[in-house]
Design an enzyme around this catalytic site. Sequence first.
Site, PDB file in Angstrom:
ATOM      1  N   HIS A   5     -33.671  -5.325 -35.667  1.00 16.22           N
ATOM      2  CA  HIS A   5     -33.646  -6.332 -34.590  1.00 16.22           C
ATOM      3  C   HIS A   5     -34.280  -5.728 -33.344  1.00 16.22           C
ATOM      4  O   HIS A   5     -33.859  -4.664 -32.902  1.00 16.22           O
ATOM      5  CB  HIS A   5     -32.210  -6.766 -34.277  1.00 16.22           C
ATOM      6  CG  HIS A   5     -31.667  -7.780 -35.244  1.00 16.22           C
ATOM      7  ND1 HIS A   5     -30.695  -8.675 -34.901  1.00 16.22           N
ATOM      8  CD2 HIS A   5     -31.974  -8.029 -36.545  1.00 16.22           C
ATOM      9  CE1 HIS A   5     -30.425  -9.457 -35.934  1.00 16.22           C
ATOM     10  NE2 HIS A   5     -31.174  -9.076 -36.964  1.00 16.22           N
ATOM     11  N   TYR A  65     -25.103 -13.792 -28.030  1.00 12.87           N
ATOM     12  CA  TYR A  65     -23.885 -13.564 -27.244  1.00 12.87           C
ATOM     13  C   TYR A  65     -23.758 -14.744 -26.280  1.00 12.87           C
ATOM     14  O   TYR A  65     -24.683 -15.011 -25.515  1.00 12.87           O
ATOM     15  CB  TYR A  65     -23.997 -12.276 -26.427  1.00 12.87           C
ATOM     16  CG  TYR A  65     -23.969 -10.997 -27.231  1.00 12.87           C
ATOM     17  CD1 TYR A  65     -25.130 -10.460 -27.776  1.00 12.87           C
ATOM     18  CD2 TYR A  65     -22.775 -10.322 -27.438  1.00 12.87           C
ATOM     19  CE1 TYR A  65     -25.099  -9.276 -28.504  1.00 12.87           C
ATOM     20  CE2 TYR A  65     -22.736  -9.131 -28.156  1.00 12.87           C
ATOM     21  CZ  TYR A  65     -23.903  -8.621 -28.683  1.00 12.87           C
ATOM     22  OH  TYR A  65     -23.875  -7.441 -29.405  1.00 12.87           O
ATOM     23  N   LYS A 124     -20.577  -0.763 -29.487  1.00 12.03           N
ATOM     24  CA  LYS A 124     -20.641   0.669 -29.191  1.00 12.03           C
ATOM     25  C   LYS A 124     -19.610   1.514 -29.928  1.00 12.03           C
ATOM     26  O   LYS A 124     -19.672   2.742 -29.888  1.00 12.03           O
ATOM     27  CB  LYS A 124     -20.449   0.885 -27.678  1.00 12.03           C
ATOM     28  CG  LYS A 124     -21.606   0.353 -26.852  1.00 12.03           C
ATOM     29  CD  LYS A 124     -22.906   1.074 -27.158  1.00 12.03           C
ATOM     30  CE  LYS A 124     -24.117   0.289 -26.670  1.00 12.03           C
ATOM     31  NZ  LYS A 124     -25.239   0.391 -27.598  1.00 12.03           N
ATOM     32  N   PRO A 157     -15.562  -4.439 -28.535  1.00  9.91           N
ATOM     33  CA  PRO A 157     -16.737  -4.526 -29.415  1.00  9.91           C
ATOM     34  C   PRO A 157     -17.923  -5.277 -28.807  1.00  9.91           C
ATOM     35  O   PRO A 157     -18.987  -5.339 -29.407  1.00  9.91           O
ATOM     36  CB  PRO A 157     -16.202  -5.248 -30.646  1.00  9.91           C
ATOM     37  CG  PRO A 157     -14.973  -5.933 -30.204  1.00  9.91           C
ATOM     38  CD  PRO A 157     -14.411  -5.143 -29.080  1.00  9.91           C
ATOM     39  N   TYR A 199     -28.209  -1.021 -24.883  1.00 15.77           N
ATOM     40  CA  TYR A 199     -27.897  -1.669 -26.161  1.00 15.77           C
ATOM     41  C   TYR A 199     -28.481  -0.900 -27.345  1.00 15.77           C
ATOM     42  O   TYR A 199     -27.801  -0.696 -28.354  1.00 15.77           O
ATOM     43  CB  TYR A 199     -28.413  -3.109 -26.179  1.00 15.77           C
ATOM     44  CG  TYR A 199     -27.762  -3.955 -27.266  1.00 15.77           C
ATOM     45  CD1 TYR A 199     -28.304  -4.019 -28.552  1.00 15.77           C
ATOM     46  CD2 TYR A 199     -26.575  -4.650 -27.019  1.00 15.77           C
ATOM     47  CE1 TYR A 199     -27.689  -4.751 -29.561  1.00 15.77           C
ATOM     48  CE2 TYR A 199     -25.959  -5.393 -28.016  1.00 15.77           C
ATOM     49  CZ  TYR A 199     -26.527  -5.438 -29.285  1.00 15.77           C
ATOM     50  OH  TYR A 199     -25.909  -6.164 -30.279  1.00 15.77           O
TER      51      TYR A 199
HETATM   52  P1  FAS Z   1     -11.826   4.718 -38.150  1.00 17.98           P
HETATM   53  O1  FAS Z   1     -10.581   4.118 -37.556  1.00 17.98           O
HETATM   54  O2  FAS Z   1     -12.872   3.828 -38.716  1.00 17.98           O
HETATM   55  O3  FAS Z   1     -11.432   5.713 -39.338  1.00 17.98           O
HETATM   56  C1  FAS Z   1     -10.308   6.561 -39.203  1.00 17.98           C
HETATM   57  C2  FAS Z   1      -9.790   6.844 -40.604  1.00 17.98           C
HETATM   58  O4  FAS Z   1      -8.698   7.764 -40.488  1.00 17.98           O
HETATM   59  C3  FAS Z   1      -9.253   5.588 -41.274  1.00 17.98           C
HETATM   60  O5  FAS Z   1      -9.806   5.450 -42.563  1.00 17.98           O
HETATM   61  C4  FAS Z   1      -7.739   5.828 -41.348  1.00 17.98           C
HETATM   62  O6  FAS Z   1      -7.157   5.285 -42.523  1.00 17.98           O
HETATM   63  C5  FAS Z   1      -7.655   7.341 -41.353  1.00 17.98           C
HETATM   64  N1  FAS Z   1      -6.399   7.878 -40.815  1.00 17.98           N
HETATM   65  C6  FAS Z   1      -5.642   7.416 -39.795  1.00 17.98           C
HETATM   66  N2  FAS Z   1      -4.574   8.206 -39.604  1.00 17.98           N
HETATM   67  C7  FAS Z   1      -4.650   9.199 -40.543  1.00 17.98           C
HETATM   68  C8  FAS Z   1      -3.845  10.321 -40.868  1.00 17.98           C
HETATM   69  N3  FAS Z   1      -2.727  10.582 -40.180  1.00 17.98           N
HETATM   70  N4  FAS Z   1      -4.222  11.120 -41.889  1.00 17.98           N
HETATM   71  C9  FAS Z   1      -5.368  10.860 -42.587  1.00 17.98           C
HETATM   72  N5  FAS Z   1      -6.181   9.808 -42.324  1.00 17.98           N
HETATM   73  C10 FAS Z   1      -5.818   9.000 -41.313  1.00 17.98           C
HETATM   74  N6  FAS Z   1     -17.168  -1.336 -33.459  1.00 17.98           N
HETATM   75  C11 FAS Z   1     -18.376  -1.909 -33.261  1.00 17.98           C
HETATM   76  O7  FAS Z   1     -19.329  -1.214 -32.871  1.00 17.98           O
HETATM   77  N7  FAS Z   1     -18.547  -3.276 -33.487  1.00 17.98           N
HETATM   78  C12 FAS Z   1     -17.516  -4.067 -33.944  1.00 17.98           C
HETATM   79  O8  FAS Z   1     -17.697  -5.262 -34.139  1.00 17.98           O
HETATM   80  C13 FAS Z   1     -16.251  -3.504 -34.181  1.00 17.98           C
HETATM   81  N8  FAS Z   1     -15.207  -4.257 -34.650  1.00 17.98           N
HETATM   82  C14 FAS Z   1     -13.973  -3.651 -34.846  1.00 17.98           C
HETATM   83  C15 FAS Z   1     -12.858  -4.386 -35.331  1.00 17.98           C
HETATM   84  C16 FAS Z   1     -11.615  -3.769 -35.516  1.00 17.98           C
HETATM   85  C17 FAS Z   1     -10.434  -4.593 -36.022  1.00 17.98           C
HETATM   86  C18 FAS Z   1     -11.455  -2.407 -35.221  1.00 17.98           C
HETATM   87  C19 FAS Z   1     -10.100  -1.728 -35.390  1.00 17.98           C
HETATM   88  C20 FAS Z   1     -12.544  -1.659 -34.755  1.00 17.98           C
HETATM   89  C21 FAS Z   1     -13.812  -2.281 -34.571  1.00 17.98           C
HETATM   90  N9  FAS Z   1     -14.913  -1.552 -34.130  1.00 17.98           N
HETATM   91  C22 FAS Z   1     -16.122  -2.112 -33.917  1.00 17.98           C
HETATM   92  C23 FAS Z   1     -14.809  -0.159 -33.865  1.00 17.98           C
HETATM   93  C24 FAS Z   1     -14.930   0.583 -35.170  1.00 17.98           C
HETATM   94  O9  FAS Z   1     -16.143   0.247 -35.769  1.00 17.98           O
HETATM   95  C25 FAS Z   1     -14.786   2.045 -34.872  1.00 17.98           C
HETATM   96  O10 FAS Z   1     -15.550   2.431 -33.748  1.00 17.98           O
HETATM   97  C26 FAS Z   1     -15.160   2.900 -36.051  1.00 17.98           C
HETATM   98  O11 FAS Z   1     -14.376   2.483 -37.137  1.00 17.98           O
HETATM   99  C27 FAS Z   1     -14.885   4.355 -35.660  1.00 17.98           C
HETATM  100  O12 FAS Z   1     -14.918   5.105 -36.807  1.00 17.98           O
HETATM  101  P2  FAS Z   1     -13.887   6.333 -36.976  1.00 17.98           P
HETATM  102  O13 FAS Z   1     -13.891   7.140 -35.739  1.00 17.98           O
HETATM  103  O14 FAS Z   1     -14.241   6.944 -38.282  1.00 17.98           O
HETATM  104  O15 FAS Z   1     -12.433   5.660 -37.031  1.00 17.98           O
HETATM  105  C1  PHB Z   2     -20.783  -7.681 -35.730  1.00 19.48           C
HETATM  106  O1  PHB Z   2     -21.769  -8.122 -36.357  1.00 19.48           O
HETATM  107  O2  PHB Z   2     -19.651  -7.503 -36.265  1.00 19.48           O
HETATM  108  C2  PHB Z   2     -20.925  -7.369 -34.258  1.00 19.48           C
HETATM  109  C3  PHB Z   2     -22.196  -7.360 -33.703  1.00 19.48           C
HETATM  110  C4  PHB Z   2     -22.342  -7.071 -32.351  1.00 19.48           C
HETATM  111  C5  PHB Z   2     -21.213  -6.818 -31.583  1.00 19.48           C
HETATM  112  C6  PHB Z   2     -19.940  -6.828 -32.151  1.00 19.48           C
HETATM  113  C7  PHB Z   2     -19.792  -7.116 -33.492  1.00 19.48           C
HETATM  114  O3  PHB Z   2     -21.357  -6.563 -30.257  1.00 19.48           O
END
Ligand code: FAS
Ligand code: PHB
Length: 389
Positions: free
Chosen positions: A72, A200, A296, A292, A384
């Site tokens: 994109h 957006y 980032k 989100p 971005y």
């Molecule tokens: P993660 O949370 O992905 O991974 C951590 C891992 O550690 C998990 O698998 C967990 O099970 C494990 N863990 C936890 N405690 C533990 C323990 N005690 N022992 C062993 N393992 C353990 N970011 C975006 O950029 N765009 C989005 O649209 C977006 N939507 C999101 C929606 C939701 C509901 C959430 C919660 C986050 C969202 N995020 C989004 C942010 C997300 O993408 C995070 O930035 C990304 O998962 C970060 O990755 P990790 O740091 O690996 O953490």
């Molecule tokens: C998504 O596709 O899940 C998405 C894309 C852009 C954002 C947040 C979520 O800023």
Amino acid sequence: MRTQVVIVGGGPSGLLLGQLLHKAGIETVVLERKSRAYVLGRIRAGVLERGLVGLMREAGVDARMTAEGYVHDGTLIAYDGDMFRVDFTKHTDATVLVYGQTEVTRDLYAARDDIGAKTHFEVENVVIEDADSDHPFVAFREGGVDQRIDCDFVAGCDGFHGVSRKTIPADVRREYEKVYPFGWLGILSETPPVNDELIYANSDRGFALCSMRNANLSRYYIQCDASDNADNWSDEAFWTELRKRIPASVADSLVTGPSIEKSIAPLRSFVTEPMRWGRLFLCGDAAHIVPPTGAKGLNTAASDVHYLYQGLRQFYAEGDAAGLDAYSAQALARVWKTERFSWWFSNLMHHAPGQSDFDKKMQLAELAFLRDSPEAQASFALNYVGLPY
Ligand code: FAS
Ligand code: PHB
């Protein structure tokens, strides 16, 4: 058991770090609380910055991402019934890649299988011990049996609810937090995206986002009350509300269908300092959370992984700890800049409960400035596509 680096958390941060360290000949063991299937069942991020794309390439895990991801070179911003486009390549030499976090994680697990590196799933009672000594170890329980892994370093990649951040003593940690008074209700539907670029939208009914995963998998979000529940929303109610929040020209071409995933994500800004304590290094959501809005979260986890990988590689290759000693300050410098962009863009695009008419006017003025000013669009584009590492 003994290894060089124990990685707590088998999400994208931990897996990407493990893959890069392997390329540098550094052995890791990953401890993951959930099952692989559970981790791969999460629907999260969708947009990859150039930095993360580059790290996946450096890790040798970019084949499917390159084949299936969507490049994109701009995004649309809608308000007051109309839309304007920010062209990334007009202001930067970069683009973003639309490729779901779920697929990134799937590719990283497959790559970890290929190298035969050890991942312990469904572990319990993980405790990081003696992180502030030269001989840290991690205790955990697996299949009802207590285990211990001695190591040189621990990477805390266990997300916001993990144990790593809390291993740093409370009197050492400084935490900064903003909880937004709204959330995002998101759905995934096997329908063609309404537009070939993200939209957006700041409407007088609240924020909406039109995104996608592929030509027949769409991702949509609408701002909802922080206390709302996804069960309160039928698919029909979601589609009806989404249509009201995007320009009529777009709403008219919206293809709806049954949701295959529906969930609410709270919006929070959070940073903990420092991101290091002795031989424990925090990475990704374990150290920071962004709303989100600016896409980032995953991408800021990637820049942490880059800095920690470089520091560990330098230590093992040259016996030089300079990169590790600089890690926390270097990672935090970029973390705070991405926190700012995510906070700014969230405040620009959402309507907080009780927002005054003056504040609404300020949003419209800022959006008009962003629409009309090449310099403002250049700043948006640079943030971005991803600030340099
Ligand atoms: P993660 O949370 O992905 O991974 C951590 C891992 O550690 C998990 O698998 C967990 O099970 C494990 N863990 C936890 N405690 C533990 C323990 N005690 N022992 C062993 N393992 C353990 N970011 C975006 O950029 N765009 C989005 O649209 C977006 N939507 C999101 C929606 C939701 C509901 C959430 C919660 C986050 C969202 N995020 C989004 C942010 C997300 O993408 C995070 O930035 C990304 O998962 C970060 O990755 P990790 O740091 O690996 O953490
Ligand atoms: C998504 O596709 O899940 C998405 C894309 C852009 C954002 C947040 C979520 O800023």
